[in-house]
Design a protein around this motif. Structure first.
Motif, PDB file in Angstrom:
ATOM      1  N   ARG A 217       0.801  -1.227   0.060  1.00  0.00           N
ATOM      2  CA  ARG A 217       0.143  -0.036  -0.032  1.00  0.00           C
ATOM      3  C   ARG A 217       0.996   1.161   0.086  1.00  0.00           C
ATOM      4  N   ILE A 218       0.104   2.480  -0.420  1.00  0.00           N
ATOM      5  CA  ILE A 218       0.795   3.812  -0.209  1.00  0.00           C
ATOM      6  C   ILE A 218       0.083   4.375   0.751  1.00  0.00           C
ATOM      7  N   VAL A 219       0.659   5.101   1.535  1.00  0.00           N
ATOM      8  CA  VAL A 219       0.143   5.917   2.634  1.00  0.00           C
ATOM      9  C   VAL A 219       0.072   7.523   2.263  1.00  0.00           C
ATOM     10  N   LEU A 220      -0.824   8.179   2.168  1.00  0.00           N
ATOM     11  CA  LEU A 220      -0.622   9.448   1.623  1.00  0.00           C
ATOM     12  C   LEU A 220      -0.773  10.388   3.107  1.00  0.00           C
ATOM     13  N   LEU A 221       0.536  10.888   3.146  1.00  0.00           N
ATOM     14  CA  LEU A 221       0.765  11.835   4.341  1.00  0.00           C
ATOM     15  C   LEU A 221       0.432  13.107   4.249  1.00  0.00           C
ATOM     16  N   ALA A 222       0.364  13.884   2.982  1.00  0.00           N
ATOM     17  CA  ALA A 222       0.169  14.992   2.820  1.00  0.00           C
ATOM     18  C   ALA A 222      -1.041  15.141   1.517  1.00  0.00           C
ATOM     19  N   PRO A 223      -2.292  14.965   1.776  1.00  0.00           N
ATOM     20  CA  PRO A 223      -3.082  14.738   0.670  1.00  0.00           C
ATOM     21  C   PRO A 223      -3.350  15.959   0.007  1.00  0.00           C
ATOM     22  N   GLU A 224      -3.145  17.364   1.016  1.00  0.00           N
ATOM     23  CA  GLU A 224      -3.442  18.684   0.308  1.00  0.00           C
ATOM     24  C   GLU A 224      -2.328  19.081  -0.564  1.00  0.00           C
ATOM     25  N   ARG A 225      -1.257  18.491  -0.282  1.00  0.00           N
ATOM     26  CA  ARG A 225       0.145  18.948  -0.960  1.00  0.00           C
ATOM     27  C   ARG A 225      -0.064  18.166  -2.111  1.00  0.00           C
ATOM     28  N   LEU A 226      -0.600  16.919  -2.407  1.00  0.00           N
ATOM     29  CA  LEU A 226      -0.866  16.285  -3.374  1.00  0.00           C
ATOM     30  C   LEU A 226      -1.865  16.893  -4.364  1.00  0.00           C
ATOM     31  N   MET A 227      -2.914  17.407  -3.830  1.00  0.00           N
ATOM     32  CA  MET A 227      -3.875  18.279  -4.545  1.00  0.00           C
ATOM     33  C   MET A 227      -3.400  19.421  -5.374  1.00  0.00           C
ATOM     34  N   GLU A 228      -2.488  19.977  -4.515  1.00  0.00           N
ATOM     35  CA  GLU A 228      -1.767  21.375  -5.131  1.00  0.00           C
ATOM     36  C   GLU A 228      -0.891  20.797  -6.378  1.00  0.00           C
ATOM     37  N   LEU A 229      -0.222  19.826  -6.224  1.00  0.00           N
ATOM     38  CA  LEU A 229       0.571  19.116  -7.129  1.00  0.00           C
ATOM     39  C   LEU A 229      -0.069  18.760  -8.425  1.00  0.00           C
ATOM     40  N   SER A 230      -1.233  18.377  -8.262  1.00  0.00           N
ATOM     41  CA  SER A 230      -2.079  17.743  -9.294  1.00  0.00           C
ATOM     42  C   SER A 230      -2.722  18.915 -10.359  1.00  0.00           C
ATOM     43  N   ARG A 231      -2.648  20.091  -9.773  1.00  0.00           N
ATOM     44  CA  ARG A 231      -3.310  21.246 -10.603  1.00  0.00           C
ATOM     45  C   ARG A 231      -2.473  21.251 -11.986  1.00  0.00           C
ATOM     46  N   TRP A 232      -2.948  21.342 -13.069  1.00  0.00           N
ATOM     47  CA  TRP A 232      -2.134  21.274 -14.339  1.00  0.00           C
ATOM     48  C   TRP A 232      -1.604  22.656 -14.609  1.00  0.00           C
ATOM     49  N   ASN A 233      -2.296  23.803 -14.001  1.00  0.00           N
ATOM     50  CA  ASN A 233      -1.660  25.167 -14.552  1.00  0.00           C
ATOM     51  C   ASN A 233      -0.948  25.982 -13.496  1.00  0.00           C
ATOM     52  N   THR A 234      -0.385  24.944 -12.327  1.00  0.00           N
ATOM     53  CA  THR A 234       0.300  25.688 -11.393  1.00  0.00           C
ATOM     54  C   THR A 234       1.947  25.709 -11.737  1.00  0.00           C
ATOM     55  N   GLY A 235       2.280  25.002 -12.745  1.00  0.00           N
ATOM     56  CA  GLY A 235       3.784  24.829 -13.266  1.00  0.00           C
ATOM     57  C   GLY A 235       4.469  23.999 -12.006  1.00  0.00           C
ATOM     58  N   SER A 236       3.926  23.373 -11.398  1.00  0.00           N
ATOM     59  CA  SER A 236       4.458  22.218 -10.582  1.00  0.00           C
ATOM     60  C   SER A 236       5.106  20.900 -11.275  1.00  0.00           C
TER      61      SER A 236
END
Length: 236
Positions: A217-236
């Motif tokens: 399994r994979i444990v998500l430690l920072a789901p809100e950080r993943l949400m920020e990373l997933s945004r296509w127009n953030t340049g991340s």
């Protein structure tokens, strides 16, 4: 000079929402009859197909809104965190039927507003009507961005998004851990890339303390950080 009084969680959520610009009188009109509620991690707050109008302000936590295909596959259309208003479209749609399911990924604190009260306030108060129109406009723009994001996101962003899509709270874990039990090959298929790329991206996420990988399994430690990373127009 007196020190400023810290704002409550509800005040912070209102400040982050489209209700923030409302004059105090208008805000009081909208909030009349509202009530706080806590939703446990892993609970569904609204099911696809529900016919009830609703309006909730997310005070804290993270929820996702997803649709389900006939074959059981799901697709997330929105993530909701502090300041999000959930259900505005249900207030002004005749014969409303909930088109998606809302799942609390973490413990969710919400403030439930009265649909009848808010509809009446929108009819009587131009400030309220404008705030709700701004919310609906943002939702429409966000859904358009989701379509573009499907085509233009990087592999790293797609992996972050699919980790959130596939995650589910595990009550047995400490603090209701948010986990993904899909293997690396399944994650690679979902993200449209090779398993070797998934291994690299997960290693990066581990180093950033965004996830913890275990044998099955994979444990998500920072789901809100993943949400920020997933945004296509953030340049991340």
């Amino acid at each position: 000079m007196n020190a400023s009084v810290p704002r409550t969680d509800l005040e912070l959520a209102l400040a982050a929402s489209h209700l923030a610009p409302l004059p105090q009188e208008s805000l009081a009109r909208v909030m009349a009859g509202s009530a706080a509620a806590v939703v446990p991690a892993g609970s569904v707050t609204h099911h696809e197909g529900d016919p009830m109008a609703h309006l909730e302000l997310v005070v804290s936590g993270l929820a996702k809104v997803f649709v389900t295909a006939p074959n059981g596959r799901t697709a997330t259309v929105r993530y909701c965190r502090t300041g999000a208003l959930v259900g505005v479209v249900s207030l002004f749609t005749d014969g409303f039927i909930m088109p998606a399911t809302v799942l609390a990924l973490t413990e969710l604190e919400v403030h439930r507003l009265s649909p009848a009260v808010v509809r009446a306030a929108a009819r009587q108060d131009g400030h309220v009507a404008e705030a709700l129109l701004q919310e609906l406009s943002e939702r429409a723009l966000q859904f358009m961005a989701e379509i573009a994001g499907t085509a233009f996101t990087s592999v790293r962003q797609r992996v972050a998004r699919h980790l959130l899509d596939l995650a589910h709270p595990e009550p047995a874990g400490p603090g209701h851990e948010l986990v993904v039990t899909t293997g690396q090959r399944g994650l690679a298929e979902a993200a449209g890339t090779a398993r070797e790329v998934i291994v690299r991206v997960l290693r990066e996420f581990r180093q950033e303390q965004t996830v913890r990988t275990e044998r099955d399994r994979i444990v998500l430690l920072a789901p809100e950080r993943l949400m920020e990373l997933s945004r296509w127009n953030t340049g991340s």
